[in-house]
Every structure is written in C-alpha cells, then in structure tokens.
Motif scaffolding. Sequence first.
Motif, short mmCIF file in Angstrom:
data_model
loop_
_atom_site.label_atom_id
_atom_site.label_comp_id
_atom_site.label_asym_id
_atom_site.label_seq_id
_atom_site.Cartn_x
_atom_site.Cartn_y
_atom_site.Cartn_z
N ALA A 9 44.70 86.24 28.13
CA ALA A 9 45.57 85.17 28.62
C ALA A 9 46.83 85.74 29.24
O ALA A 9 47.27 85.31 30.31
CB ALA A 9 45.91 84.23 27.47
N LEU A 51 46.06 87.34 32.63
CA LEU A 51 45.79 86.34 33.67
C LEU A 51 47.08 85.68 34.12
O LEU A 51 47.29 85.44 35.32
CB LEU A 51 44.82 85.29 33.13
CG LEU A 51 43.37 85.75 33.03
CD1 LEU A 51 42.53 84.68 32.36
CD2 LEU A 51 42.81 86.07 34.40
N GLN A 52 47.92 85.41 33.15
CA GLN A 52 49.19 84.78 33.46
C GLN A 52 50.00 85.65 34.42
O GLN A 52 50.59 85.20 35.39
CB GLN A 52 49.97 84.56 32.16
CG GLN A 52 51.02 83.51 32.23
CD GLN A 52 51.68 83.37 30.87
OE1 GLN A 52 51.97 84.36 30.21
NE2 GLN A 52 51.90 82.14 30.44
N GLU A 91 48.60 85.56 37.87
CA GLU A 91 48.99 84.29 38.49
C GLU A 91 50.39 84.36 39.07
O GLU A 91 50.63 84.01 40.22
CB GLU A 91 48.98 83.19 37.42
CG GLU A 91 47.73 82.37 37.35
CD GLU A 91 47.44 81.70 38.65
OE1 GLU A 91 48.00 80.62 38.90
OE2 GLU A 91 46.67 82.27 39.43
N SER A 124 35.21 80.45 32.19
CA SER A 124 36.48 79.86 31.76
C SER A 124 37.65 80.50 32.50
O SER A 124 38.62 79.83 32.86
CB SER A 124 36.65 80.01 30.25
OG SER A 124 36.58 81.39 29.91
N VAL A 125 37.55 81.78 32.75
CA VAL A 125 38.61 82.47 33.50
C VAL A 125 38.72 81.88 34.89
O VAL A 125 39.81 81.59 35.39
CB VAL A 125 38.31 83.98 33.57
CG1 VAL A 125 39.21 84.65 34.58
CG2 VAL A 125 38.47 84.62 32.20
N GLY A 151 37.73 78.96 35.85
CA GLY A 151 38.23 77.60 35.75
C GLY A 151 39.75 77.57 35.66
O GLY A 151 40.41 76.70 36.23
N GLU A 152 40.30 78.50 34.97
CA GLU A 152 41.75 78.54 34.77
C GLU A 152 42.52 78.95 36.00
O GLU A 152 43.60 78.46 36.27
CB GLU A 152 42.07 79.55 33.67
CG GLU A 152 41.74 79.09 32.30
CD GLU A 152 42.95 79.16 31.39
OE1 GLU A 152 42.77 78.95 30.20
OE2 GLU A 152 44.06 79.43 31.89
N THR A 153 42.02 79.95 36.70
CA THR A 153 42.87 80.57 37.72
C THR A 153 42.45 80.33 39.17
O THR A 153 43.26 80.50 40.06
CB THR A 153 42.92 82.08 37.51
OG1 THR A 153 41.60 82.54 37.20
CG2 THR A 153 43.85 82.46 36.39
N CYS A 154 41.19 79.98 39.41
CA CYS A 154 40.74 80.02 40.80
C CYS A 154 40.65 78.66 41.46
O CYS A 154 40.21 77.69 40.86
CB CYS A 154 39.38 80.70 40.88
SG CYS A 154 39.43 82.39 40.26
N THR A 180 36.70 74.90 42.96
CA THR A 180 36.30 75.08 41.57
C THR A 180 35.99 73.76 40.88
O THR A 180 34.97 73.60 40.22
CB THR A 180 37.41 75.80 40.78
OG1 THR A 180 37.88 76.89 41.56
CG2 THR A 180 36.89 76.29 39.46
N GLU A 181 36.86 72.80 41.07
CA GLU A 181 36.66 71.50 40.42
C GLU A 181 35.34 70.90 40.80
O GLU A 181 34.62 70.37 39.96
CB GLU A 181 37.79 70.56 40.82
CG GLU A 181 38.98 70.63 39.89
CD GLU A 181 40.02 69.61 40.28
OE1 GLU A 181 41.21 69.97 40.21
OE2 GLU A 181 39.64 68.48 40.64
#
Lengths: 323, 298, 322
Positions: free
Chosen positions: C188, C191-192, C195, C213-214, C216-219, C236-237
């Motif tokens: 985490a 990744l932060q 970002e 999940s990665v 989903g979070e960042t891309c 992504t969505e």
Amino acid sequence: MNMRGYLLRKFFQTVMTIFIVIVFNFFLFRIMPGDPVRILIRNPRVSAESLARVTQQFGLDQSLPVQFGIYLRDLFTGNLGHSFGYRQPVLDLIMERLPPTLLLVGTATVLSIIIGVALGVVLAWKRGTKFDVGGLSLSLILYSMPTFWVGILMIMLFSVYLNIFPIGGMGMPGVFYTSYWGELAAKLRYLFLPAVTFALILVGEYALIMRSSLLEVMREDYMLTARAKGVTSGNLLRRHALPNAMLPMVTLIAINLGFIVGGAIQIETVFSWPGLGRLMYTALTNRDYPMLQGLFLFVTVCVVGANFLADILYRYLDPRVKS
Amino acid sequence: MSSLAWRKDGLVLFKKNMASFWGIYRRNSMGLIGLAILLLFALMALVGPHLVTYTSAVEGVEKMLLPPGGRHWLGTDDLGKDVFAGMIIGSQVSLLVGAAATAISMFIGTVIGLASGYYGKTVDTLLMRFTDVFLVIPWLPLMLVMAALLGPSLGNIIFVIGITSWAGTARIIRAQTLSVKERPYVERARAIGSGDTHIMTHHILPNVFPLIFANTVLVAAVAILSETTLSFLGMGDPTRVSWGMMLHFAFEMGAVSHGAWWWLLPPGICVVLVVLGFTFMGYALDEVLNPKLRRRDR
Amino acid sequence: MKLLEVTNLTTYYKLREGDVRACENISLALGRGEALGLVGESASGKTTAALSLVKLLPDNASVKSGSIKLDGREIAGAPEEELRRIRWKEISIIFQGAMNALNPVRSVGEQIVEALKIHEQVTEKEAWRQTRALFEKVEIDPKRVKEYPHEFSGGMRQRVMIAMAVACNPKVVIGDEPTTALDVMVQAQVLQLLEQLRREREMGLILITHDLSVVGETCDQVAVMYAGKIVESGPTETVFGKPAHPYTRALIAAFPDIEGKRSLAVSIPGNPPNLLYPPTGCRFHERCAYAAKVCREEEPLMLHLAEKHISACHILNGRVKH
C-alpha cells in the motif's frame, strides 16, 4: 562496521592455525620412524661419544615436552635450525632464496590473473562458439598436465630446439652489463620461460572460473536494470559485471596458494631457479632434515598468512559478507 | 519393523540410484570417452607387462638413447632400456599407487565426513578444525617431507598420498551428510532406536554414495598426479618403474639437453591421458548428480 | 496526441525448435499522467511487451513488427544509440526490487548517480545532492545514500528503485510487478508513493501485475493479456464492472471478494499454452467454458463494445451463443 570484529576473529583463528602447524611440524619430525639421532647423523660409523655429544647438543636426550619447549624458544629467537648441507643457519638461507621465489611467483601470478581474467571474459562473450570450446579444451588439458612436465616441454621447445631462452638459472654470475637496460633484458630472458610456464598452469583454471562466474553474473537482474538505465556495454562490463564476477576469483586465488607452493617447487627444480623451491629440492635430495623442517614451517606459515590476507581482501571487496 | 526391512530400504535406494545413474551417464559423451580411456589403461596395466618383449634389464652401451625406430617403438633411455616397455610396465605402478592411495584417502575422508556431519556439535567442530589444518597446509611440501622421512618405497608413497589428500572429500561428505540427516527415514530409524553405526551405514551411506563416487574420480586424478610428481622429485621407489620415475631419471640424466623427446614425452602423455580420463568421468558424474546441469533431451 | 501509442507490436523469441510468439499485435495507448494496468498470468507476454518498448530484450528476441510512438515520435526502429538515450530518460522501469535488481557491490546512491550522470548534464556533487533529495521524496533517510542494497528491507529497496526510476523525470514509468514480493502493508505504501509521484510529475504509468486489486486501486485503464494477445482493454471501471471476455470474467471470479458472500475461489482449469506452438483460432479456447467449434478455427477480431472498451471474442460478434 563489523570489519574490526571480523578482522580480530580471523586473526585469532590464523594464530591458532599457525600454532597447530608449529606443533604439527615438531611432531612430524619426531614421530617418523627411525632414531632421530641417526637421522641427523647418517654416518653409520660414528663413535658412541660423538653420538652422545650430538644427542646432548640437540637436546634429544630430554623429554618430549622439554624438547618442544626448546623448539618454541628457538623459534621465537628466529632460530630455525642449522642446515647440514650448507652449514649455515636455515633462516639465513631462506632469506637469501626468498626474493627470487617472490619474483617468480609474483610475476607468474600477476600474468596469470591478467590473462586469465581477459581470457575468461572473451570465452564468456563467445560462449558456445568453436573458440569457446577450443579454449575450454585447452584449459582442461593444461590443467591435467603435471607442472614439472610442462616446464620440461617448454625447455625442450624454446631452449633446446629454438634456442631462444636459456635452459635455466637466474643469470650468469660474474657477468657485467654495459647498460641498465642490458642487464634488465638479460635478467628477463632468464625469468621469462619459468614465469610464463608457471602462468600457463594457472591461467586455465582462472579463465574457467572467470568464464562461469561472468556467465552467472550476466544472468542477474541488476544487469538488466543497468541496461535499462542506458549504461553503455563497455561500462556494463567494467562497472557492473566484472566487480561482481571477480569475487569468486579472489577466493580461488586464496585456495590456490597451496598449489602455487607445490608449483614453485617443481618449476624452480626444472628451471634451476635459485629460490625456496629449489632449496627444498636440494634439502630433500640430501636428506637435510633441519633444512626441511625449517623450510616446511616457513612456507606453511606464509601460506596461512596469505590466506588470512586474502580473507580480509574478500571481505573488503564484497560488502555483503558479514561475520 | 525388523531390521531386515530397513536394510532393504537402503539397498533398494542404492539399486534405484545405480540404475538411473547409468541411464543418465550413458548419454554423456565426455563421460564415455573418459571411461574408455581408463579402461584402456587398466588393460595396459593388467595385460601389457606380460606382452612386452623387452624387459627392464640393461641392454648395453651401444643401445643408449636411441630415437624411435626399428624394434624400439619409442626408442631407448640412457641405459639402453626400451622406453615403450618402460611405459607399459610403468603403468602398473602408477595406476596401482593411484588406486591404493585413492582408496585410503576416500576411506579417511568419508569416515571423517560422515562422523562429523552425523554427530555434530563437539565432534564436528574438532574434526573440522583438524580438516581445516590439512586443507591449509600446502600439499606438496607436506608429502615430500613425509616421504623423505619415511623412506622411498611404494607402500610409503601410497600411505603419504592417502593420508594428505582426504580433507576436501571430508568436507563434501560432511555437507551431504548434514542434509541427508534431516530426511524422514533417518528420523524414523532413530525413533525406533536404531544404532548410530547402523543408521550411518544403511541409510546415510547409500544416499551419499553417488557423491562419493563422483569425488573418488577426482581424487584419483590428483593421486596419479601426486605420485608422478613425488617420483619426479626423487621421492619415489627407485626399484620400481613408474611414469614419474621414468621422468625423474630422464631429467636427471640430461634427456632435456640431449633432446631425447622420446623418453620425456610418452610417460607425461600417459599421465595427462589418465588424468583427463578421470576428469571427463568427473564431469559426466557431475551431470548425473546435479539435474540442473543435464542437457534436456527434446 | 497521446503520450505513448503502441500499435500492433509483435515480439518473438528465437529458440532452436522455432519461434516463441511471446506477444502479438499488442496495441496500447497511454495519455499524459494516465495509469494503465497490464494484467495476465505469468508468461502471458506482459513483461515482454513492456520491455519491447525500449528493446530491453535478450539476444534471441526481436520485435517483428509494430509501431511505438512516444510523444508522436516513432521509436520502434530506433538505433541502439538513440535507444540508450531514450532508456531511463524518457521511459524508465521499476523492477521487482526484492530480487537482485540492484547491484550488490555498489552503494544505492552510486547507482542513482550513475543514471543521473548518463542522462542529465550534472556534476558529481550535484548528482549526489539530487539523489539525497530523491531519498527524501521517497521517505528514506538521505544519510543512507552510501549504504548497500542488502542493508535495506524489501520495501525500502523498492522505494530506492522508484527513486532511481523517477530521477531523470521520465515521461513514462513501467512498473514490472513492483509490489508482488511485498507484504500488503508495504504494498500500500509503495503504491501510494507511485501515485503521488505520478500526479506531481504527470508521468504515464504502465503497471504490470497479476493482482487485480492493485489495478483496481491505481489504474484508469486496464488491458488484459492472455497467451501473448490482448483479449480485452478499456477503462478499469468498465472492464471490471462489465467484463466482456470469458478470460476476464474468470480472472475476476478467481479473485476472492472480501465483502461478498463466502464462496470458494474459482480457479481457471488448465495451464497457459506453450507459445512455441500456440493454439489455433482463439488462444483461450482450450480453457474456455463457452468454447465452440468456431473458436478453434478462427481467431476473433477486436470489437468496439463501448467508448474505448474493446475485446476479442466470438460470443461478442455473435458467432457463439452465450
């Protein structure tokens, strides 16, 4: 930095080993079958008187622990015994013959490392090609030859048939040279063949290890990282691959020290090079036991000491090694 | 479970090892060449001396140092003796000394390695310090000094070589023992109360055996080289012909300055070939033991 | 104009037995400051595709065809000289630092300084100053610049790698499984950090991972790869919300949902195909639950499903009844 602790520990270990070697050396010459006195004298018709005198002189009538004590005391005063054949203190003879051996071994080692590393790099580069296979085969064959035999072959080829180099020795005594360069050139002529022969023996192994070490290093991830950074291929080799690939070489050189001693004895004998190796050969032939004992101890202690230095060097070069 | 069942366990493993062993070895051309060379020399040593017509008896002054030709395929030495005959007869001693010395060295090395790895703790530390000392002492001076003190005889040379070259083997065997020791069937054997020697001989040894075999080959190569060097430097048995002794006399008698290559080359070439034979076998055995080195067969 | 436009990139590895078709007809687009996730199983060709951008391939690999446009400039056929300038300065890579990605016998600072000295015209002193500043940026004590890689933990090594990757202010950063070997907490943080840097410097980010999940979070965008081909890509969505391709669906199904009902994770049966002899037709047909005869025979073409959402499957073009 843990360097201090490591140094101290290694030093202590080295001293221990040297002590064991000293004890070993002492007992070696006592345990061997044969009355030590007779071994020392060798004259079967010596009188009982002389026998008794020598026995007392060498302290052989004392108990073993006392003899050991005398031996230790002698060592600490720098007395390594008295040579029969030369009728001189062993230590003096050793000191006299040490420089030529250092010259020979030093030159050969430096040569073999430089050529070995370069050859290893080239072989790794040209991996799989005929050149590689040829190089590997040649190294293997050289590795399988007795050292002295290679020396003999070299002499036959270059000294006897081609007459380029002298058959042996370190120079002609009593000859004056007109110029400094003349003298240097002449000395080099004598040094060349034995040094090159010695280097030849070592090169094979160094090239092989360098090659495999380099091939392994090239596969590592950090090489890809360096390439990704845009590092030129020259620098890739020099600044990234080689420093890592050279590490096993240092270990190898340390391991080889014992072998180098053996090689020196053979090369010096074959080439009549007036160094410690030749001295040992002469002592052997003449059964000069004090000489043998002193030489053996000296050489072994040197090897142990050199191992210690190599350990330190490795530690200095590879930051990953911790105690 | 009777002890017989456990013995079968170890033996089965052993047999299984040997079968797959040969299967892989067979595919390695280097290994086969090595084996062929060694078999050839073994044959030479066993049968050769009986087939050679010229004995080692001194022939006469007119036959001194003849180059190859006519009845002397490899010429004669300084005493008029046939070099070819000497080479064949010499193979016996060289190979015998090599084999015997290797046997002694492997025995000592294996015992020490096994004991050190199996018992661990103080036994291990003591034995390993002892081994380290032998590893660090330069081999040739040690051998020379011992041979000088004992006197030049075949038995002494075999003894000297055997007793100075076991250290490397001990280390390797110890490492392997340490890993085998942790395996389940060893723990089982211990749990049911098998004796230490029993475990070592019936469980650990069969698994260490391939490694021993591979190591033997390399030690043999060194033993042959050692005998040759010892003899050359004058510590060999002067009453027996060996390749090393031939070279010793050749050198001492000035074969080099006489350019008597026929005397100097054959014994050396024999040594090189035998050592290469062992080394090739060693590479092949390495491949058998280390699956990573094997060439994939597609 | 997009920052990075890849069209029909094809890279093969040459083996003795034949060519391994590692990636075929890969097309991607990355805008300034955008993050694209490249997902797929191991050996799906994602790393090969990414490394092909700067030709960081082994000797037996070659880019067979395709166009790679960086800021409108074609770099696919660029000579080695030019590539070396592009590498790191315009496109940099974050490798899995937990492994041996950093040279063990050089200090971490030295390795960053090396990159700076190659691409930026700086003095030694200035380079070290910048390196220390970078360390602060990635929250590592600047005093540690002279330490060696093994003295850092996995997470910190990864941060060093990130610092190194952004040192020359590249336009695009490729992260090749940058968080795979790290534990969740450290993941985490890393990744932060990525970002943050991405937003500050408006860098394009290509994140290669097998962890949905990665992504989903960042891309913003995601491209799903299977057996060397892109099977689906889009925002992504959209892709995660309304997955079109059976493989994408299976991937999402294989991911346990921490909030959803308790159910067994469904894995995809079978193994990835050998790209030396890729399957005929659709490369996924051997493991696809809906495979039909046409899937074995014909390769499906890419279809536009919605705004930027594309996928290639015979179900979508109606050839197979769902």
